[in-house]
Design an enzyme around this catalytic site. Structure first.
Site, PDB file in Angstrom:
ATOM      1  N   GLY A 197      -1.738   1.410  -6.034  1.00 17.46           N
ATOM      2  CA  GLY A 197      -1.594   1.601  -7.472  1.00 17.46           C
ATOM      3  C   GLY A 197      -2.874   2.172  -8.043  1.00 17.46           C
ATOM      4  NE  ARG A 198      -2.773   2.427 -14.818  1.00 17.54           N
ATOM      5  CZ  ARG A 198      -1.771   1.664 -15.208  1.00 17.54           C
ATOM      6  NH1 ARG A 198      -1.602   0.483 -14.649  1.00 17.54           N
ATOM      7  NH2 ARG A 198      -0.939   2.067 -16.143  1.00 17.54           N
ATOM      8  CB  ILE A 199      -6.983  -1.290  -8.475  1.00 20.28           C
ATOM      9  CG1 ILE A 199      -7.089  -1.691  -9.949  1.00 20.28           C
ATOM     10  CG2 ILE A 199      -8.159  -1.855  -7.694  1.00 20.28           C
ATOM     11  CD1 ILE A 199      -6.976  -3.186 -10.199  1.00 20.28           C
ATOM     12  NE  ARG A 227       5.753  -4.479  -3.293  1.00 23.16           N
ATOM     13  CZ  ARG A 227       5.963  -5.319  -4.300  1.00 23.16           C
ATOM     14  NH1 ARG A 227       6.850  -6.292  -4.159  1.00 23.16           N
ATOM     15  NH2 ARG A 227       5.310  -5.196  -5.442  1.00 23.16           N
ATOM     16  NE  ARG A 272      -4.585 -12.416 -10.834  1.00 25.14           N
ATOM     17  CZ  ARG A 272      -5.489 -11.668 -11.457  1.00 25.14           C
ATOM     18  NH1 ARG A 272      -6.522 -11.200 -10.768  1.00 25.14           N
ATOM     19  NH2 ARG A 272      -5.375 -11.380 -12.739  1.00 25.14           N
ATOM     20  CD  GLU A 303     -10.017 -17.106  -8.368  1.00 25.09           C
ATOM     21  OE1 GLU A 303     -10.286 -17.160  -9.594  1.00 25.09           O
ATOM     22  OE2 GLU A 303      -9.805 -16.057  -7.780  1.00 25.09           O
ATOM     23  CG  HIS A 355     -11.984 -13.704 -10.322  1.00 26.05           C
ATOM     24  ND1 HIS A 355     -10.779 -14.305 -10.154  1.00 26.05           N
ATOM     25  CD2 HIS A 355     -11.692 -12.442 -10.770  1.00 26.05           C
ATOM     26  CE1 HIS A 355      -9.797 -13.492 -10.478  1.00 26.05           C
ATOM     27  NE2 HIS A 355     -10.332 -12.344 -10.859  1.00 26.05           N
ATOM     28  N   GLY A 375     -14.693  -9.198 -10.547  1.00 24.88           N
ATOM     29  CA  GLY A 375     -14.058  -7.881 -10.561  1.00 24.88           C
ATOM     30  C   GLY A 375     -14.212  -7.077 -11.834  1.00 24.88           C
TER      31      GLY A 375
END
Length: 318
Positions: A156-158, A179, A236, A265, A283, A285
């Site tokens: 995807g974008r990331i 997918r 995630r 977490e 975390h 990001g």
């Protein structure tokens, strides 16, 4: 003026924008919403601006059959902590903040690749402990990054942003698993099966969280990796079976891992914190002021659109 609950402190610019339009209650605590707080949020407020860990699951909506709240304007692109289907059934819309997080998250993925491959965290700990005895030709030899193969799980974008950095910045060959077919990955890259993508030198997980991807990376998937492979997760935590990852590392089935997210977490297994070949970040990001402001302003824009009866810019469709 509609009542808005903001569940965690946000940058001042975001809070000012929200207060200019809503009657804001700021819950100025780091801990996620407790079970009763979740239910009170739906009962007592017109809208809620929640974030990671605020678990609006089906049982919460079931306990508040006629919620006052009509919008959960999530702060973050990932919303696996919200049962969007249950929210929709309760008459509550859900929005998120896509786009704003892409580059910052991709940068963290690159940082984890470099830190783990070149043993940067381990080296800094050695130096800070006063144990460095000087340069030597075979001191702390790591893994070369340039020219290696990258496997991206989730294009995807990331995922595309990570692939772009690795290919154009480090001359890496890129393969990816997704997918659905990706017509234009935006760079020279091959879409392959899961097994081939997991067998790359560096494997980065960039899929969205949620029921469809829970434990996507299990013992079987990790078994597809090469012994010299390095595993990176910036998606995630529950996308990965953490126990299976610990076992793969302990038994030397993979060379190392770089993690910014964790299955439970903020709890991180002692087995992970005790390994020198694992890079662990809390975390981080999207932890840049500009990015967090952009995320917050996007959430406020969703709230204002809802308040004015307009189409939601970032409506999540379950």
């Amino acid at each position: 003026m509609q009542r808005l609950l903001i569940t965690r402190r946000l940058p001042d610019r975001v809070l000012d924008a929200a207060r200019a339009r809503f009657d804001v209650t700021l819950r100025d605590r780091t801990a996620v919403l407790a079970p009763e707080e979740l239910r009170a949020a739906l009962r007592d407020y017109d809208a809620v601006l929640p974030t990671l860990g605020d678990r609006f699951q089906a049982a919460v909506f079931a306990d508040v059959p006629q919620p006052r709240a009509k919008l959960l304007a999530n702060f973050g692109v990932g919303y696996n902590h919200i049962d969007a289907e249950a929210a929709k059934a309760a008459g509550i819309a859900v929005t998120n903040t896509p786009g704003a997080v892409t580059d910052a998250t991709a940068d963290i993925a690159l940082g984890l690749i470099l830190m783990t491959a070149r043993r940067l965290g381990e080296g800094e700990r050695l130096l800070r402990a006063g144990k460095w005895e000087g340069w030597g030709p075979v001191q702390m030899l790591g893994t070369h990054v340039t020219g290696k193969r990258l496997g991206v799980i989730g294009m995807g974008r990331i995922g595309k942003a990570i692939a772009k950095r690795c290919h154009y910045g480090f001359d890496m060959e890129v393969v990816f698993y997704n997918r659905s077919p990706v017509a234009d990955p935006g760079l020279p890259a091959r879409q392959v099966g899961m097994e081939e993508a997991m067998a790359a030198d560096f494997v980065v997980i960039a899929v969205p969280g949620g029921k469809a991807t829970h434990h996507l990376i299990d013992a079987a998937a990790l078994g597809m990796m090469r012994p010299q492979g390095i595993f990176v997760n910036i998606s995630r935590g529950d996308v990965v079976d953490e126990a299976a990852l610990v076992e793969a590392l302990q038994k030397g089935r993979i060379a190392g891992a770089g993690l910014d997210v964790y299955e439970f977490e903020p709890k991180v297994p002692a087995a992970l914190t005790g390994m020198e070949n694992v890079t662990l970040l809390p975390h981080l990001g999207t932890a840049c002021l500009e990015v967090r402001e952009a995320m917050g302003m996007m959430a406020v824009a969703n709230l204002i659109a809802w308040a004015e009866g307009k189409a939601l810019p970032n409506h999540v469709n379950p």
